[in-house]
Design an enzyme around this catalytic site. Structure first.
Site, PDB file in Angstrom:
ATOM      1  CE  LYS A 110      -3.853  -1.980   1.074  1.00  0.00           C
ATOM      2  NZ  LYS A 110      -3.820  -3.574   0.670  1.00  0.00           N
TER       3      LYS A 110
HETATM    4  C1  LIG Z   1      -4.415  -4.757   0.698  1.00  0.00           C
HETATM    5  C2  LIG Z   1      -3.417  -5.358   0.420  1.00  0.00           C
HETATM    6  C3  LIG Z   1      -3.902  -6.783  -0.461  1.00  0.00           C
HETATM    7  C4  LIG Z   1      -4.874  -7.251  -1.285  1.00  0.00           C
HETATM    8  O1  LIG Z   1      -5.192  -5.737  -2.511  1.00  0.00           O
HETATM    9  P1  LIG Z   1      -5.760  -5.449  -3.037  1.00  0.00           P
HETATM   10  O2  LIG Z   1      -5.640  -4.393  -4.193  1.00  0.00           O
HETATM   11  O3  LIG Z   1      -6.970  -4.706  -2.197  1.00  0.00           O
HETATM   12  O4  LIG Z   1      -6.348  -6.206  -4.056  1.00  0.00           O
HETATM   13  C5  LIG Z   1      -3.552  -7.938  -0.946  1.00  0.00           C
HETATM   14  N1  LIG Z   1      -2.178  -8.277   0.235  1.00  0.00           N
HETATM   15  C6  LIG Z   1      -1.934  -7.754   1.960  1.00  0.00           C
HETATM   16  C7  LIG Z   1      -1.229  -7.544   2.164  1.00  0.00           C
HETATM   17  C8  LIG Z   1      -3.023  -6.301   0.821  1.00  0.00           C
HETATM   18  O5  LIG Z   1      -2.580  -5.454   2.117  1.00  0.00           O
END
Ligand SMILES: *Cc1c(COP(=O)(O)O)cnc(C)c1O
Length: 494
Positions: A110
């Site tokens: 993120k």
């Molecule tokens: C947010 C997240 C995901 C999922 O990603 P999306 O973009 O919501 O599909 C997968 N793994 C981790 C560790 C995350 O923080």
């Protein structure tokens, strides 16, 4: 370059700056470009460039009217990253590599987007001559909240309110998030699951009365979820960066396709890969990996999206989602931009809980995507297997990508080189990773579990230790979903 809502058949347009500033379209749809960019570029020189240059180029394709994108890329991808490559590619045995997306300040992918979004938002407001205070209202399945608090910390003219499901995130994620909040930043636990929190956030977001109350106070909402186009587009860059690294080390020749396996929740990460493919990057299959909440696996198999099922809390909590917001942008693309159709499906999803796409649309999805899921035991087995066979430690989310990619290769015979997107550091989930390695439930949790993991694997987690536990955690406030709106008003005194 103009933007429009995925649900608006009349295709009213707004500027990129407005799309980023608002986050979500007023009709509940998601902003998409009215004409998808068709850039001409030299694949070799773009993908071999440094990460900041790739990011600046991609942002320029989508947000050409924002000033100083070079400054955005420099500020977003600077010394707060533990790797100069930002998203380094690590080879495992065979034809598989790992794209490590977790070297940012909060140890999950993120950060790639949430280090850039505050920069983009600030420039969007400048472009519009807007002076309101932006209230970032976000529901998080664990990692977005922390990354948003970190990304917006100290950014003038912003405030952050994060809601997270009380029982839906790991203790380490919770401690990290509660320690991260700075001035003008609130973290609130919701008695419920992620979908309930996200649904309420969307409602509060699009409530005209709420908007009016905020406007009276010189405030307006925006979103740090991948619903915001300003959060989605920065993620497109690492697909190009991965490709360049794979070519540089001879995994593929320039022009050959790579497959990508993506641990998926809200469908933002994998949609960025689809956008990269639309932009001309040689992408083969995008392998959509889910956990036991496998709505998406079933959707790609059958063409029916059905959320009417038990919500399961798993050991990969950031993917515990039944309503994947960004799928809406994919549906918009594969229907030939049929906003009326998309609006009708989204309405059926909200009222009935399910919708079915036509056989033609279903077939179109199958051209670019494969899908599968792993249950919590398979997650642990995969962590253990990869550690034994490759000496590589995966976090539970990334392990789902590894598991589903391996199954896909076995079943399809598709032997193209595959890049697994590693979405979080294993240090964020030490209890599950320890359980995977030892075959037993760990006797420790949190910081002690991380120390134990370090002892067992011989890996140092010094930076992770500081990032996760270095700040004093505030006590959480807990509300019901019904109380969320009043809580927002109270925090904002609106
Ligand atoms: C947010 C997240 C995901 C999922 O990603 P999306 O973009 O919501 O599909 C997968 N793994 C981790 C560790 C995350 O923080």
């Amino acid at each position: 370059m103009e933007y429009r809502s995925t649900r608006d058949p009349h295709a009213h347009t707004v500027s990129a700056a407005t799309a980023i500033r608002q986050g979500l379209a007023p009709d509940g749809g998601l902003f998409v470009p009215t004409t998808f960019p068709e850039p001409s570029y030299d694949l070799a020189s773009l993908t071999q460039a440094d990460y900041q240059t790739i990011a600046q180029t991609v942002l320029g394709w989508f947000f050409p009217d924002l000033a100083d994108l070079a400054g955005v890329a420099r500020a977003a991808y600077g010394s707060q990253w533990a790797s100069a490559a930002i998203t380094p590619l690590v080879d495992l045995r065979g034809n598989t590599s790992i794209l490590e997306l977790f070297h940012g300040p909060t140890l999950a992918f993120k950060d790639v987007a949430l280090q850039a979004l505050p920069q983009l938002l600030t420039r969007a407001k400048q472009a519009l001559g807007a002076s309101e205070e932006t209230v970032i209202l976000t529901a998080t399945s664990g990692d977005t909240g922390t990354a948003a608090l970190r990304g917006f910390r100290g950014v003038a003219g912003t405030r952050v309110i994060v809601f997270y499901p009380n029982d839906g995130i790991s203790p380490v994620q919770e401690a990290q998030m509660l320690g991260q909040a700075g001035d003008h930043q609130a973290v609130v636990a919701v008695e419920g699951n992620f979908d309930q929190a996200q649904t309420r956030v969307k409602e509060i977001f699009t409530d005209p009365q709420m908007a009016a109350a905020l406007a009276d106070h010189g405030q307006a909402f925006s979103s740090a979820n991948s619903m915001n186009i300003g959060r989605l587009i920065p993620q497109v860059a690492y697909y190009f960066a991965a490709y360049g690294q794979a070519v540089a080390r001879g995994t593929i020749k320039l022009g050959e396709a790579l497959n990508f396996a993506v641990p998926t929740g809200n469908f933002g990460d994998i949609l960025a890969g689809y956008y990269a493919k639309q932009l001309g990057l040689p992408v083969g299959r995008l392998i959509c990996a889910s956990n036991e909440n496998h709505v998406l696996t079933d959707f790609f198999a059958s063409g029916t999206y059905d959320k009417r099922r038990q919500f399961t809390v798993t050991n990969a909590p950031a993917m515990d989602i039944l309503v994947s917001s960004n799928l809406e942008r994919l549906l918009f693309a594969v229907t030939g931009e049929d906003a009326g159709q998309v609006a009708s499906w989204m309405d059926q999803l909200a009222t009935v809980g399910c919708y079915s796409v036509s056989p033609a649309v279903h077939a179109k999805l199958g051209e670019s995507f494969a899908a599968g899921y792993a249950n919590p035991d398979q997650v642990k087995d995969e962590i253990r297997r990869v550690f034994i066979e490759d000496g590589y430690l995966l976090d539970p989310h990334s392990a789902i990508g590894a598991f589903v990619a391996r199954r896909y290769q076995e079943e399809s015979g598709d032997e193209r080189p595959t890049v697994l997107l590693a979405t979080a550091s294993p240090a964020k989930f030490p209890e599950t990773v320890l359980a995977a390695l030892t075959g037993q439930d760990p006797q420790t949790s949190g910081q002690a579990a991380l120390a134990e993991l370090s002892r067992r694997t011989g890996q140092s987690f010094a930076r992770e230790q500081t990032a996760l536990f270095g700040r004093q955690a505030r006590a959480p406030r807990v509300v019901t979903p019904a109380e969320m709106e009043a809580t927002v008003r109270e925090i904002l005194q609106a």
